[in-house]
Design a protein around this motif. Structure first.
Motif, PDB file in Angstrom:
ATOM      1  N   HIS A   1       0.831  -1.200   0.000  1.00 26.64           N
ATOM      2  CA  HIS A   1       0.000   0.000   0.000  1.00 26.64           C
ATOM      3  C   HIS A   1       0.868   1.254   0.000  1.00 26.64           C
ATOM      4  O   HIS A   1       1.972   1.278   0.545  1.00 26.64           O
ATOM      5  CB  HIS A   1      -0.898   0.008   1.240  1.00 26.64           C
ATOM      6  N   GLY A   2       0.341   2.317  -0.613  1.00 27.29           N
ATOM      7  CA  GLY A   2       1.008   3.618  -0.580  1.00 27.29           C
ATOM      8  C   GLY A   2       2.334   3.638  -1.304  1.00 27.29           C
ATOM      9  O   GLY A   2       3.345   4.101  -0.761  1.00 27.29           O
TER      10      GLY A   2
ATOM     11  N   VAL B   1       8.089  -1.324  -2.802  1.00 28.67           N
ATOM     12  CA  VAL B   1       7.879  -1.681  -4.204  1.00 28.67           C
ATOM     13  C   VAL B   1       9.205  -2.032  -4.872  1.00 28.67           C
ATOM     14  O   VAL B   1       9.326  -3.054  -5.568  1.00 28.67           O
ATOM     15  CB  VAL B   1       7.178  -0.522  -4.958  1.00 28.67           C
ATOM     16  N   GLN B   2      10.212  -1.194  -4.661  1.00 28.12           N
ATOM     17  CA  GLN B   2      11.516  -1.445  -5.295  1.00 28.12           C
ATOM     18  C   GLN B   2      12.151  -2.740  -4.800  1.00 28.12           C
ATOM     19  O   GLN B   2      12.669  -3.540  -5.584  1.00 28.12           O
ATOM     20  CB  GLN B   2      12.459  -0.286  -5.003  1.00 28.12           C
TER      21      GLN B   2
ATOM     22  N   ALA C   1      13.491  -8.363  -5.811  1.00 26.88           N
ATOM     23  CA  ALA C   1      13.509  -9.761  -5.368  1.00 26.88           C
ATOM     24  C   ALA C   1      12.773 -10.682  -6.332  1.00 26.88           C
ATOM     25  O   ALA C   1      12.641 -11.882  -6.067  1.00 26.88           O
ATOM     26  CB  ALA C   1      12.903  -9.876  -3.976  1.00 26.88           C
ATOM     27  N   GLY C   2      12.272 -10.120  -7.434  1.00 29.84           N
ATOM     28  CA  GLY C   2      11.650 -10.938  -8.469  1.00 29.84           C
ATOM     29  C   GLY C   2      10.175 -11.216  -8.261  1.00 29.84           C
ATOM     30  O   GLY C   2       9.626 -12.155  -8.878  1.00 29.84           O
ATOM     31  N   LYS C   3       9.492 -10.422  -7.448  1.00 31.03           N
ATOM     32  CA  LYS C   3       8.086 -10.667  -7.162  1.00 31.03           C
ATOM     33  C   LYS C   3       7.166  -9.898  -8.111  1.00 31.03           C
ATOM     34  O   LYS C   3       7.562  -8.913  -8.727  1.00 31.03           O
ATOM     35  CB  LYS C   3       7.761 -10.287  -5.715  1.00 31.03           C
ATOM     36  N   THR C   4       5.930 -10.365  -8.233  1.00 29.19           N
ATOM     37  CA  THR C   4       4.895  -9.616  -8.936  1.00 29.19           C
ATOM     38  C   THR C   4       4.306  -8.633  -7.935  1.00 29.19           C
ATOM     39  O   THR C   4       3.746  -9.041  -6.909  1.00 29.19           O
ATOM     40  CB  THR C   4       3.798 -10.550  -9.468  1.00 29.19           C
ATOM     41  N   VAL C   5       4.446  -7.349  -8.235  1.00 31.76           N
ATOM     42  CA  VAL C   5       4.167  -6.311  -7.244  1.00 31.76           C
ATOM     43  C   VAL C   5       2.900  -5.540  -7.605  1.00 31.76           C
ATOM     44  O   VAL C   5       2.780  -4.983  -8.700  1.00 31.76           O
ATOM     45  CB  VAL C   5       5.350  -5.337  -7.121  1.00 31.76           C
ATOM     46  N   PHE C   6       1.968  -5.506  -6.674  1.00 34.44           N
ATOM     47  CA  PHE C   6       0.779  -4.676  -6.743  1.00 34.44           C
ATOM     48  C   PHE C   6       0.981  -3.509  -5.780  1.00 34.44           C
ATOM     49  O   PHE C   6       1.660  -3.641  -4.769  1.00 34.44           O
ATOM     50  CB  PHE C   6      -0.457  -5.461  -6.308  1.00 34.44           C
ATOM     51  N   SER C   7       0.350  -2.370  -6.092  1.00 37.45           N
ATOM     52  CA  SER C   7       0.439  -1.240  -5.169  1.00 37.45           C
ATOM     53  C   SER C   7      -0.809  -0.390  -5.292  1.00 37.45           C
ATOM     54  O   SER C   7      -1.606  -0.547  -6.228  1.00 37.45           O
ATOM     55  CB  SER C   7       1.684  -0.405  -5.439  1.00 37.45           C
ATOM     56  N   THR C   8      -0.995   0.508  -4.328  1.00 39.67           N
ATOM     57  CA  THR C   8      -2.079   1.483  -4.369  1.00 39.67           C
ATOM     58  C   THR C   8      -1.484   2.883  -4.380  1.00 39.67           C
ATOM     59  O   THR C   8      -0.452   3.136  -3.765  1.00 39.67           O
ATOM     60  CB  THR C   8      -3.008   1.338  -3.152  1.00 39.67           C
ATOM     61  N   ALA C   9      -2.165   3.782  -5.088  1.00 39.16           N
ATOM     62  CA  ALA C   9      -1.713   5.174  -5.162  1.00 39.16           C
ATOM     63  C   ALA C   9      -2.797   6.002  -5.822  1.00 39.16           C
ATOM     64  O   ALA C   9      -3.672   5.470  -6.519  1.00 39.16           O
ATOM     65  CB  ALA C   9      -0.415   5.285  -5.967  1.00 39.16           C
TER      66      ALA C   9
ATOM     67  N   ALA D   1       6.362  -1.372  -9.771  1.00 38.52           N
ATOM     68  CA  ALA D   1       5.060  -1.999  -9.592  1.00 38.52           C
ATOM     69  C   ALA D   1       4.516  -2.518 -10.915  1.00 38.52           C
ATOM     70  O   ALA D   1       4.569  -1.827 -11.943  1.00 38.52           O
ATOM     71  CB  ALA D   1       4.075  -1.015  -8.971  1.00 38.52           C
ATOM     72  N   ASP D   2       3.997  -3.728 -10.892  1.00 37.95           N
ATOM     73  CA  ASP D   2       3.369  -4.303 -12.085  1.00 37.95           C
ATOM     74  C   ASP D   2       1.936  -3.817 -12.246  1.00 37.95           C
ATOM     75  O   ASP D   2       1.459  -3.640 -13.367  1.00 37.95           O
ATOM     76  CB  ASP D   2       3.385  -5.835 -11.989  1.00 37.95           C
ATOM     77  N   TYR D   3       1.247  -3.634 -11.129  1.00 37.83           N
ATOM     78  CA  TYR D   3      -0.138  -3.167 -11.142  1.00 37.83           C
ATOM     79  C   TYR D   3      -0.298  -2.091 -10.081  1.00 37.83           C
ATOM     80  O   TYR D   3       0.121  -2.281  -8.930  1.00 37.83           O
ATOM     81  CB  TYR D   3      -1.114  -4.313 -10.831  1.00 37.83           C
ATOM     82  N   VAL D   4      -0.901  -0.961 -10.457  1.00 38.98           N
ATOM     83  CA  VAL D   4      -1.170   0.110  -9.496  1.00 38.98           C
ATOM     84  C   VAL D   4      -2.668   0.390  -9.510  1.00 38.98           C
ATOM     85  O   VAL D   4      -3.265   0.580 -10.569  1.00 38.98           O
ATOM     86  CB  VAL D   4      -0.387   1.397  -9.827  1.00 38.98           C
TER      87      VAL D   4
END
Length: 326
Positions: free
Chosen positions: A148-149, A159-160, A165-173, A186-189
């Motif tokens: 989040h954030g 996120v960075q 670390a090779g993960k699929t990253v979601f985030s909110t903004a 981030a892959d998805y925001v």
């Protein structure tokens, strides 16, 4: 020395740079000549209510980078002139000053490739994200994670680090920060203002949910996040624990992880405190290798700190603000 002084609780918007006595090191401590200090929400949050351990005038500022000016008794691993950064104990006087004191076993050496300003951007936000991901979560067993954030300090570092670390990253903004958060990895925001975050996550994960969530917002947000965590998933929280009763026993068997960086200063555990330095070393190496950006948005003077903290209190500052002292 010159310092930005807090004269009483809830007076942080009125802080001014004044003269105060230079500190001396006790056994096991070092005096640091401050070059740069990172601003954090914890500054105005603790200053609003004050702390019973404080004496006034108090000095805020936890994220300090500079050169060692003096070493106390028993300090053998550091010498005058060493470039260092540290995360300070908020119960003690901080780094919005020309000189500050900290424990020698909790400081990290700044590599030649990293500036004082870049180093000062790291401790509170960067170490918190690092602790959540690499001290709390079982990252070897996690593939999808929502942080989040993502435009903020902890979120941006999270996120960075997760992407690195090779993960699929979601985030909110907020929508206007989407491209920025994507640039961090981030892959998805998801626009938390206009979209239902839980529904969007379940849509993007085909109904399964996520392996982990790092909540940086609130206890309510942490509770809401439980609906998007998959079976045997994880929730790490830094801004309040969720309502644990929301997930019934023998259902999703979620694991919960409290992250409270400053707590290491307040327990009698040298190993925990020394791990602050170790996390700093590891994160500084990533910055030196250009794998993690310090996200500095603005460099200000010491006297500009109160107005910048007011901006932070409105919760819409992107990245990190750094005060240059020397």
């Amino acid at each position: 020395m010159k310092a930005l002084l807090l004269q009483d609780k809830n007076k942080w918007t009125e802080m001014k740079v004044e003269e105060i006595e230079k500190p001396l090191p006790n056994k096991g401590e070092v005096v640091v000549e401050v070059h740069a200090v990172g601003l954090n929400p914890v500054d105005y949050k603790t200053a609003t209510n004050g702390n019973p351990h404080w004496t006034y005038p108090h000095i805020l500022g936890l994220d300090v980078a500079g050169t060692i000016d003096e070493v106390g008794e028993g300090v053998v691993d550091w010498k005058k002139g060493d470039h260092v950064v540290y995360h300070g104990d908020f119960m003690k006087k901080g780094g919005y000053a020309e000189y500050a004191v900290t424990t020698a076993h909790s400081i990290s050496r700044i590599p030649h490739a990293v500036t004082f300003e870049e180093a000062a951007a790291l401790p509170t936000a960067g170490y918190t994200a690092y602790e959540a991901l690499f001290r709390k979560l079982p990252m070897n067993h996690i593939q999808t994670i929502l942080i989040h954030g993502g435009a903020g300090g902890v979120g941006g570092f999270g996120v960075q680090l997760a992407k690195n670390a090779g993960k699929t990253v979601f985030s909110t903004a907020s929508l206007h920060n989407h491209e920025y958060v994507k640039s961090l990895g981030a892959d998805y925001v998801i626009d938390y203002r206009e979209e239902n975050v839980v529904e969007k996550v379940l849509e993007l994960t085909n109904g399964r949910g996520l392996d982990a969530v790092l909540d940086t917002v609130s206890a309510k947000n942490a509770t809401d996040s439980l609906d998007m965590i998959a079976y045997r998933g994880h929730l790490a929280h830094i801004a309040g624990a969720p309502d644990y009763t929301k997930v019934k026993p023998f259902t999703k068997v979620i694991s919960y992880h409290e992250v409270a960086l400053n707590a290491a200063h307040h327990i009698d555990d040298m190993i925990a405190q020394a791990d602050l330095a170790k996390m700093g070393d590891e994160l500084l190496a990533l910055v030196a290798e250009k794998k993690v950006a310090p996200m500095i948005e603005r460099i200000i003077s010491l006297k500009e700190v109160p107005s910048a903290l007011e901006e932070l209190s409105n919760r819409h500052v992107k990245g990190k603000i750094i005060a240059k002292v020397k």
